[in-house]
Enzyme design. Structure first.
Site, PDB file in Angstrom:
ATOM      1  CB  THR A 186      11.671 137.714  38.604  1.00 32.45           C
ATOM      2  OG1 THR A 186      10.804 136.799  37.938  1.00 32.45           O
ATOM      3  CG2 THR A 186      11.758 137.287  40.054  1.00 32.45           C
TER       4      THR A 186
ATOM      5  CD  GLU B 147       8.104 132.614  37.862  1.00 31.75           C
ATOM      6  OE1 GLU B 147       7.513 132.051  38.788  1.00 31.75           O
ATOM      7  OE2 GLU B 147       7.896 132.362  36.658  1.00 31.75           O
TER       8      GLU B 147
ATOM      9  CE1 TYR C 229      15.070 133.500  39.953  1.00 32.32           C
ATOM     10  CE2 TYR C 229      12.757 133.733  39.339  1.00 32.32           C
ATOM     11  CZ  TYR C 229      14.081 134.099  39.182  1.00 32.32           C
ATOM     12  OH  TYR C 229      14.411 135.068  38.263  1.00 32.32           O
TER      13      TYR C 229
ATOM     14  CE  LYS D 159      16.226 136.796  40.843  1.00 30.07           C
ATOM     15  NZ  LYS D 159      17.213 137.715  40.264  1.00 30.07           N
TER      16      LYS D 159
END
Ligand code: NAP
Length: 343
Positions: free
Chosen positions: A129, A131, A153, A157
């Site tokens: 991601t 992010e 998160y 990841k």
């Protein structure tokens, strides 16, 4: 006669991307094994809406259960494994950081271990991601941009991303990491900001609520693509000769405010913004009604201000282009939610 179809395993089959990818692979004549969590409430509505529910072979799966993952890999020996399962909501990761790390970080390691031990020919796709770029170190972000995650998160990841790189370099596992920027669709969960906007506006438009939509930071910028376009890239990565990391994005960035304005147009709203940052409101000039307001409750503890990806590598190596642009995406999502509310 032996079934010569390729076998694809998709974890997170009940999610937004799971449905689009399963549809794409079925059209390519794959046998699709859909991995789902027993006990999920609204389990298969997206697969039913796609009209593919009957064609998916469903199997129990949980990212936290290593023994189950090992058995699945040993028994089915899939050609391809797409890991789309995750605790995928950034906001929830501050409330559940340990679970998020276990599911989104350790869970991926479990799958890689199971592939390494029991099904080494399986090609693996990991749903990474944007992010992971968080507090961006470069604009736009590429495969070479240093990472700086800003949420539990993003941190989890990032572990999964490096595990893919490491297993591919150390154990010859064909593991690809697709760094996908935000991608949306009418199947997006309602907790995510784009769908939160379109589902609430549809309720105002059809007279089901008079309450304004409440949002956090209207000035955050995201690179928004269409999920239906992006799943093709997951597949393309696994067809390439070598495993690698790819940024998948549109290369354009838009603020949440722009998304609100664009979606609002399809409800006939002509928005006028008033007030200071923390108490800003958007009023529909025609009716004089406040249809959107800022509520600082929705601010992130650590903000990610500008995400914009450079998809050149994917275009060059894999030959890919996003087809649906920002305005078409807003329109598609807004009209789908209005239709749903009318029904
Ligand atoms: P989504 O709609 O939230 O779907 C997540 C899926 O993961 C659901 O099927 C969910 O099942 C499953 N899941 C959650 N926890 C699990 C667990 N412990 N064990 C097994 N399954 C579990 O997410 P999405 O938008 O399709 O995204 C797919 C993947 O891409 C995710 O990994 C996400 O983090 C990543 N990603 C998404 C975006 C985006 O913009 N959409 C961008 C970059 C990366 P239940 O139905 O049981 O909850």
């Amino acid at each position: 006669m032996a079934d010569s179809k390729k076998i694809a395993m998709i974890s997170g089959i009940t999610g937004q991307d799971g449905g689009y990818l399963a549809k794409f692979l079925l059209e390519k004549n794959y046998r699709v094994l859909g991995l789902y969590r027993r006990g999920a409430t609204d389990t298969f509505s997206k697969l039913k809406e796609h009209g593919i529910f009957e064609q998916i072979e469903l199997l129990d799966f949980d990212l936290l259960e290593l023994s189950n993952i090992c058995r699945l890999l040993k028994k089915h020996q899939p050609d391809e494994f797409y890991n789309l399962a995750a605790q995928s909501f950034v906001a929830a990761s501050w409330e559940e950081p340990i679970y998020t790390a276990q599911a989104d970080g350790m869970g991926v390691l479990y799958i890689l271990e199971a592939i390494r031990e029991f099904s080494p020919k399986t090609r693996f796709y990991q749903a990474s991601t944007s992010e992971m770029f968080g507090k961006v170190q470069e604009i736009p972000q590429t495969e070479k941009t240093p990472f700086y995650p800003r949420s539990p998160y993003g941190v989890a990841k990032l572990m999964a991303h490096w595990a893919c790189v490491n297993y591919s370099e150390s154990f010859n596992v064909f593991a690809c990491s697709g760094i996908l920027f935000n991608h949306e669709s009418p199947m997006r969960g309602k907790e995510f900001v784009t769908r939160k906007i379109t589902s609430h506006f549809a309720r105002i438009y059809t007279g089901k609520t008079g309450e304004p939509l409440e949002l956090g930071n209207l000035n955050s910028k995201r690179d928004w693509g269409y999920a239906g376009d992006y799943v093709e890239m997951m597949w393309k990565m696994l067809q390439h000769t070598t495993p690698d990391t790819y940024v998948i994005s549109t290369g354009e960035t838009h603020s949440i405010r722009e998304f609100v304005e664009e979606a609002g147009k399809h409800c006939g709203f002509d928005l006028q913004w008033q007030g200071s940052e923390d108490s800003e409101t958007g009023t529909d000039k025609k009716t004089g009604k406040v249809v959107v307001k800022v509520n600082p409750k929705f601010y992130r503890p650590a903000e990610v201000d500008v995400l914009i990806g450079n998809p050149e590598k994917a275009k060059k190596v894999l030959g890919w282009n996003a087809k649906v642009d920002f305005k078409s995406l807003c329109r598609m999502m807004m009209l789908a939610d209005i239709e749903r509310e009318k029904k």
